[in-house]
Design a protein around this motif. Structure first.
Motif, PDB file in Angstrom:
ATOM      1  N   GLU A 196       0.823  -1.213   0.000  1.00 37.37           N
ATOM      2  CA  GLU A 196       0.000   0.000   0.000  1.00 37.37           C
ATOM      3  C   GLU A 196       0.857   1.262   0.000  1.00 37.37           C
ATOM      4  N   PRO A 197       1.589   1.503  -1.078  1.00 40.60           N
ATOM      5  CA  PRO A 197       2.419   2.712  -1.130  1.00 40.60           C
ATOM      6  C   PRO A 197       1.567   3.966  -1.153  1.00 40.60           C
ATOM      7  N   PRO A 198       2.033   5.053  -0.561  1.00 41.85           N
ATOM      8  CA  PRO A 198       1.259   6.306  -0.591  1.00 41.85           C
ATOM      9  C   PRO A 198       1.050   6.788  -2.020  1.00 41.85           C
ATOM     10  N   ALA A 199      -0.127   7.318  -2.283  1.00 48.41           N
ATOM     11  CA  ALA A 199      -0.451   7.787  -3.638  1.00 48.41           C
ATOM     12  C   ALA A 199       0.516   8.865  -4.132  1.00 48.41           C
ATOM     13  N   PRO A 200       0.923   9.845  -3.299  1.00 57.17           N
ATOM     14  CA  PRO A 200       1.894  10.838  -3.807  1.00 57.17           C
ATOM     15  C   PRO A 200       3.227  10.211  -4.198  1.00 57.17           C
ATOM     16  N   THR A 201       3.641   9.154  -3.490  1.00 61.11           N
ATOM     17  CA  THR A 201       4.889   8.489  -3.839  1.00 61.11           C
ATOM     18  C   THR A 201       4.792   7.842  -5.211  1.00 61.11           C
ATOM     19  N   VAL A 202       3.679   7.169  -5.474  1.00 63.08           N
ATOM     20  CA  VAL A 202       3.492   6.520  -6.776  1.00 63.08           C
ATOM     21  C   VAL A 202       3.408   7.574  -7.881  1.00 63.08           C
ATOM     22  N   ALA A 203       2.689   8.662  -7.630  1.00 62.04           N
ATOM     23  CA  ALA A 203       2.536   9.702  -8.656  1.00 62.04           C
ATOM     24  C   ALA A 203       3.882  10.328  -9.009  1.00 62.04           C
ATOM     25  N   ALA A 204       4.690  10.635  -7.992  1.00 56.98           N
ATOM     26  CA  ALA A 204       5.984  11.263  -8.260  1.00 56.98           C
ATOM     27  C   ALA A 204       6.898  10.318  -9.035  1.00 56.98           C
ATOM     28  N   ALA A 205       6.912   9.045  -8.648  1.00 57.31           N
ATOM     29  CA  ALA A 205       7.755   8.086  -9.357  1.00 57.31           C
ATOM     30  C   ALA A 205       7.269   7.870 -10.785  1.00 57.31           C
ATOM     31  N   PHE A 206       5.954   7.822 -10.981  1.00 55.24           N
ATOM     32  CA  PHE A 206       5.402   7.629 -12.322  1.00 55.24           C
ATOM     33  C   PHE A 206       5.804   8.767 -13.250  1.00 55.24           C
ATOM     34  N   LEU A 207       5.662   9.998 -12.786  1.00 51.25           N
ATOM     35  CA  LEU A 207       5.990  11.144 -13.634  1.00 51.25           C
ATOM     36  C   LEU A 207       7.477  11.197 -13.947  1.00 51.25           C
ATOM     37  N   ARG A 208       8.316  10.689 -13.051  1.00 56.18           N
ATOM     38  CA  ARG A 208       9.751  10.646 -13.348  1.00 56.18           C
ATOM     39  C   ARG A 208      10.067   9.661 -14.464  1.00 56.18           C
ATOM     40  N   HIS A 209       9.257   8.631 -14.613  1.00 51.97           N
ATOM     41  CA  HIS A 209       9.496   7.621 -15.641  1.00 51.97           C
ATOM     42  C   HIS A 209       8.854   7.978 -16.981  1.00 51.97           C
ATOM     43  N   VAL A 210       7.941   8.970 -16.994  1.00 47.19           N
ATOM     44  CA  VAL A 210       7.269   9.336 -18.242  1.00 47.19           C
ATOM     45  C   VAL A 210       8.240  10.107 -19.134  1.00 47.19           C
ATOM     46  N   PRO A 211       8.425   9.712 -20.370  1.00 48.53           N
ATOM     47  CA  PRO A 211       9.324  10.458 -21.268  1.00 48.53           C
ATOM     48  C   PRO A 211       8.821  11.867 -21.514  1.00 48.53           C
ATOM     49  N   ASP A 212       9.741  12.728 -21.957  1.00 52.53           N
ATOM     50  CA  ASP A 212       9.380  14.127 -22.209  1.00 52.53           C
ATOM     51  C   ASP A 212       8.314  14.241 -23.290  1.00 52.53           C
ATOM     52  N   GLU A 213       8.336  13.338 -24.265  1.00 52.66           N
ATOM     53  CA  GLU A 213       7.357  13.410 -25.352  1.00 52.66           C
ATOM     54  C   GLU A 213       6.028  12.766 -24.987  1.00 52.66           C
ATOM     55  N   LEU A 222      -1.004   2.361 -12.123  1.00 52.95           N
ATOM     56  CA  LEU A 222      -2.394   2.321 -11.667  1.00 52.95           C
ATOM     57  C   LEU A 222      -2.605   1.182 -10.686  1.00 52.95           C
ATOM     58  N   HIS A 223      -1.960   0.046 -10.927  1.00 52.36           N
ATOM     59  CA  HIS A 223      -2.083  -1.086 -10.007  1.00 52.36           C
ATOM     60  C   HIS A 223      -1.487  -0.746  -8.641  1.00 52.36           C
ATOM     61  N   LEU A 224      -0.460   0.084  -8.624  1.00 52.74           N
ATOM     62  CA  LEU A 224       0.170   0.467  -7.353  1.00 52.74           C
ATOM     63  C   LEU A 224      -0.613   1.554  -6.628  1.00 52.74           C
ATOM     64  N   GLY A 225      -1.648   2.090  -7.264  1.00 49.44           N
ATOM     65  CA  GLY A 225      -2.474   3.101  -6.609  1.00 49.44           C
ATOM     66  C   GLY A 225      -2.269   4.503  -7.130  1.00 49.44           C
ATOM     67  N   LEU A 226      -1.838   4.647  -8.377  1.00 49.34           N
ATOM     68  CA  LEU A 226      -1.666   5.976  -8.946  1.00 49.34           C
ATOM     69  C   LEU A 226      -3.001   6.715  -8.948  1.00 49.34           C
ATOM     70  N   PRO A 227      -3.072   7.918  -8.377  1.00 47.63           N
ATOM     71  CA  PRO A 227      -4.334   8.667  -8.436  1.00 47.63           C
ATOM     72  C   PRO A 227      -4.690   8.984  -9.884  1.00 47.63           C
TER      73      PRO A 227
END
Length: 704
Positions: free
Chosen positions: A386-403, A420-425
Motif C-alpha cells: 500500500e504505497p502512498p499515492a503521492p509516492t506513486v505519482a511522483a515516481a510515475f511522472l519521473r518515468h514518463v518520457p518528455d514526449e 495504476l495497479h500500485l495506486g496511482l491517483p
C-alpha cells in the motif's frame, strides 16, 4: 550521441614498402589510426596461451593515454594465409572518461568482439554507441563480481596488502589466468581510485616488459630472468605478505568485501582517492573495528532483513545519517530480496511502526523498481505494501518520457498499468500532453481493456482522446469497438452526468465539437436499441442544427414507446430509415429531450402516436384526457372526427367497443366541454328557479 571507434589489428603481408607483421587491417574511420598503429605495433603482437584453445587464451587489456583510452581483446588465431601464432586484436577507442576500468572489465564477454580477420564477408567497421556499450557491460561486470567470491581469501589479501603499501606503483601479479579478471575487479572495488593513476590492466600476458605497460599485468608464471631492468613490483599471490598493520587491514577489507560486496566498501572508503601509503594508513585508522572486524558505519540493505544488524546500526546512531546512502541502492537489489523485505516491513509490523522513515524509504524504492520494469511478483508485493499515492505519482511522472506516453509501446503501456495497479491517483493523468504520442486505437483499446479495474483513469483517457482532435479514423475505430457501450457503463457506474461526459468526449474525438446530420444518422444506425440515453443526450448537446437533432429525437421517441409497450421492437437503423420531415408541435407538456420536432412523411395518419400515449404529454386537469395537438399544416386535426379516432380500450369515450351511449350523447359532450357535471347542473337549475321566483314576486307587487 557519444561514439566509440573500432580498430582491428592482424597479420599483414609485406606491402609496397616491404613492411610486414601485425598492423591495422580495418578501422571505423578513426582519425588517429596512425598514432594507434605506432602505440600497439610491438607491445601487443604476441601473448601467452598459444597452445590453448583460442577463446580460453583471449586476453583483455585496458590502456589510457593522455587524450584517448582503449580496451583491447587479443585472440591467438590462424590467419587466412595459414600463418600460425598471429594475434588478432580488436580495439575500442574513445574518451578516457568514458572507457574506464568498469567498462573495460564489463566488456570481457561482449558478443561484438571480432573472432577472425576480415575476409570480405562481413561489413565494414563502424563507430559504436557508447550508451549501448555501457548497457552491455553491466551484466559482464556483475558476473565478474560473482566470480570474485571464489577467489581464495589469502590470495586476494596478499594482493590488496601489497597495493595498500605502495598504491601508486605498477604491479605484475602472478596468478592463475582464470582468476585474473575477477581479481582485478575485486582489487578495484576494494581499493578504489588512486590519485593520478588510472587502473589499467592486462588480463593474460607472458611478459611484463615493454613500453607503456598497464598498471597491473597478470602473468601465469614468473618470467625468466633477463638483463632488462624492470621497475614494476611483482606480486605472487601464493606467498603471504609480511605481518603488519597494513596486512591485517587488508584482511579485514577482504572479509567485508566477501560478506557485503562492493557497496560496503564504497561506504567506508575515504572521500578522496588514495595517493600513497600514508593515505592508506589514515584510512585504516578511520574505520570502526568491532571484534576484529570492520563495522560498517552506515547501514546497508541487509538491515531490512536482519533485525540484529538493524539494532546495531540504531545503537551506533547510523540509521538516520545513513538513510540517504540507501536511496537508489535498494531499488537495485534483486526482486525477490525486495519482495521479502516488503513482507517483513508490513504497516502493522513493530519494526515498521517504530521506524516509519525506513519503511517509507523501502516502499519508495520498491515503487521505483516496480515501475522500472520489475517482475510481476515484485509489482504485486509492492501493491500489497500500500504505497502512498503521492509516492506513486511522483515516481510515475519521473518515468514518463518528455514526449509523453506512447501506448503502442509495450514498455509505456506497462508503466501506466503498473502505476495504476500500485495506486496511482487518476488525477495524475490529467496532465497536458501525457498521451500526445499515443495513437487513437491504443487509447480506445486501453479503455476497453481496463475500464473494469481503473474506471477513473479510463475516463481521463477519453478526455485525452478528445483533446487530440477530430479524426475519421477515430470514428471508425470507435464504431469498431461497439461504441464502447459496456466500458462506458462501467466507468459511469450509474452516474448519468459521467456517462454523458464519456460519450461527449468520444463524439468530439470522432466528429468534432459539432455533429452534423450525416454523423447523427450514422450514430443512430450503429447504436441501435442498446444505446443508453447518455449517448443521445451528448449527441443532442453537440448537434450542429435541427437537422442533426432530427434522427436523434426520433430515436428517443421510439425508445420511449418501446420501453412502455406502445411500439414494436424496431431497430434504430429501421427507425432512421423511415424518418421524414413533417413537423409537429405539442400545445402543452413534453420534454425537449423526448418530443420530436418532425414526424415521418411516409407513415399513414393512423400510425401517428395518439397524444394520450406519446412522450409523456400533459393531460387536462380533472378530465383525465390528453391535451390536444395542433398541427400547423392541418389545424383541423386538433379534434379528430369519429372515423379518424384511433381505437382505445374499453370504456374510453373515443372507443366503439365501450358502453352504449344515449341519443343525447352530443349534448352531454357539449356540457362536458362547458365543464359542468351533475352536481353543478343541479345548483344551476336551483339558482335559475330562485331568480325566476324573485322576478315574479317583483312583477306581482308592482301590479298591485
Amino acid at each position: 550521441m557519444t561514439t566509440v571507434d573500432q580498430i582491428l589489428f592482424g597479420w599483414a603481408e609485406r606491402d609496397h614498402e616491404g613492411n610486414a607483421g601485425v598492423r591495422p587491417v580495418a578501422h571505423s574511420g578513426l582519425r588517429t589510426i596512425d598514432r594507434w598503429a605506432k602505440r600497439l605495433q610491438y607491445v601487443w603482437a604476441t601473448q601467452d596461451g598459444q597452445g590453448d584453445q583460442p577463446e580460453a587464451a583471449a586476453s583483455l587489456v585496458h590502456l589510457v593515454f593522455e587524450d584517448e583510452a582503449a580496451v583491447l581483446r587479443k585472440l591467438p588465431s590462424r590467419n587466412p594465409h595459414g600463418r600460425g601464432g598471429a594475434t588478432l586484436t580488436h580495439v575500442l577507442v574513445g574518451d578516457p572518461r568514458a572507457i574506464d576500468t568498469r567498462l573495460a572489465l564489463g566488456l570481457h564477454d561482449w558478443p561484438g568482439w571480432q573472432d577472425r580477420e576480415p575476409d570480405g564477408t562481413r561489413g565494414a567497421l563502424t563507430p559504436l554507441d557508447l550508451a549501448g556499450l555501457e548497457q552491455a557491460a553491466r551484466p559482464g561486470l556483475a558476473a565478474l563480481r560473482e566470480e570474485a567470491a571464489g577467489i581464495p581469501a589469502d590470495q586476494l589479501t596478499t594482493l590488496v596488502a601489497r597495493v595498500l603499501a605502495d598504491p601508486a606503483e605498477d604491479f605484475s601479479v602472478i596468478a592463475r589466468p582464470q582468476l585474473a579478471l575477477p581479481m582485478m575487479t575485486a582489487l578495484y572495488d576494494i581499493v578504489g581510485p588512486v590519485a593520478g593513476r588510472p587502473w589499467t590492466f592486462a588480463g593474460r600476458e607472458s611478459t611484463d616488459k615493454g613500453s607503456h605497460q598497464p598498471r597491473v599485468v597478470f602473468l601465469a608464471a614468473r618470467p625468466p630472468q633477463s638483463m632488462y631492468i624492470n621497475q614494476r613490483l611483482r606480486v605472487d599471490v601464493g606467498e603471504p605478505p609480511p605481518a603488519s598493520e597494513t596486512a591485517r587491514f587488508a584482511a579485514q577489507l577482504v572479509e567485508l568485501y566477501r560478506a557485503a560486496g562492493h557497496p560496503a566498501l564504497e561506504r567506508i572508503r575515504p572521500h578522496r582517492p588514495l595517493t600513497d601509503a600514508a593515505d592508506a594508513a589514515a584510512w585504516r585508522r578511520s574505520v570502526p573495528v568491532v571484534d576484529g572486524r570492520i563495522a560498517d558505519p552506515r547501514p546497508g540493505p541487509d538491515v531490512f532483513l536482519d533485525d540484529a544488524l538493524l539494532e546495531q546500526a540504531a545503537a551506533r546512531g547510523a540509521l538516520v545519517s545513513g538513510q540517504a546512502d540507501l536511496e537508489g541502492e535498494l531499488r537495485r537489489q534483486p526482486a525477490d530480496w525486495l519482495a521479502a523485505a516488503l513482507r517483513r516491513w508490513r504497516p502493522l509490523e513493530q519494526r515498521a511502526v517504530r521506524r516509519r522513515a525506513l519503511r517509507d524509504l523501502l516502499v519508495s524504492e520498491a515503487v521505483e523498481a516496480a515501475l522500472g520494469g520489475g517482475p510481476d511478483a515484485l509489482v504485486h508485493a509492492t501493491a500489497d505494501a500500500e504505497p502512498p499515492a503521492p509516492t506513486v505519482a511522483a515516481a510515475f511522472l519521473r518515468h514518463v518520457p518528455d514526449e509523453g506516453l506512447d501506448l503502442s509501446r509495450a514498455g509505456h503501456r506497462r508503466l501506466l498499468v503498473v502505476a495504476l495497479h500500485l495506486g496511482l491517483p487518476a488525477g495524475t493523468l490529467d496532465h497536458g500532453g501525457l498521451f500526445a504520442a499515443s495513437p487513437a486505437d491504443e487509447l480506445l483499446d486501453f479503455v476497453a481493456r481496463h475500464a473494469d479495474h481503473f474506471p477513473h483513469a479510463a475516463h481521463l483517457v477519453l478526455r485525452h482522446l478528445a483533446d487530440a482532435g477530430q479524426s475519421p479514423d477515430t470514428a471508425r475505430l470507435w464504431y469498431g469497438h461497439g461504441l464502447l457501450l459496456d466500458p462506458v457503463d462501467r466507468i459511469a457506474a450509474g452516474d448519468r452526468a459521467k456517462e454523458t461526459d464519456c460519450f461527449r468526449q468520444l463524439l468530439i474525438a470522432a466528429h468534432g465539437p459539432a455533429v452534423d446530420r450525416a454523423a447523427a444518422r450514422e450514430l443512430v444506425e450503429r447504436a441501435g436499441v442498446r444505446a443508453p440515453l447518455g449517448l443521445y443526450a451528448a449527441a443532442l448537446e453537440l448537434a450542429a442544427d435541427d437537422a442533426a437533432q432530427q434522427p436523434i429525437r426520433y430515436e428517443l421517441s421510439e425508445q420511449f414507446l418501446r420501453d412502455h409497450g406502445y411500439a414494436g421492437p424496431v431497430t434504430g437503423s429501421a427507425a432512421a430509415s423511415a424518418y421524414g420531415t413533417r413537423p409537429h408541435t405539442p400545445v402543452t407538456g413534453g420534454s425537449a429531450a423526448h418530443a420530436p420536432t418532425t414526424a415521418p412523411a411516409d407513415r399513414p395518419r393512423s400510425a401517428y402516436p395518439h397524444p394520450h400515449t406519446a412522450w409523456g404529454h400533459a393531460v387536462s386537469a380533472g378530465s383525465g384526457r390528453p391535451a390536444q395537438w395542433v398541427d400547423p399544416d392541418h389545424p383541423h386535426w386538433d379534434t379528430p372526427a369519429p372515423a379518424q379516432r384511433p381505437a382505445h380500450g374499453p370504456g374510453d369515450p373515443y372507443s366503439g367497443s365501450g358502453p352504449q351511449t344515449s341519443p343525447d350523447d352530443g349534448s352531454r359532450r357539449g356540457l362536458d366541454r362547458l365543464g359542468l357535471d351533475g352536481v353543478s347542473l343541479f345548483f344551476l337549475s336551483a339558482l335559475v328557479l330562485i331568480l325566476v321566483g324573485a322576478l315574479g314576486y317583483v312583477v306581482l307587487n308592482s301590479m298591485l
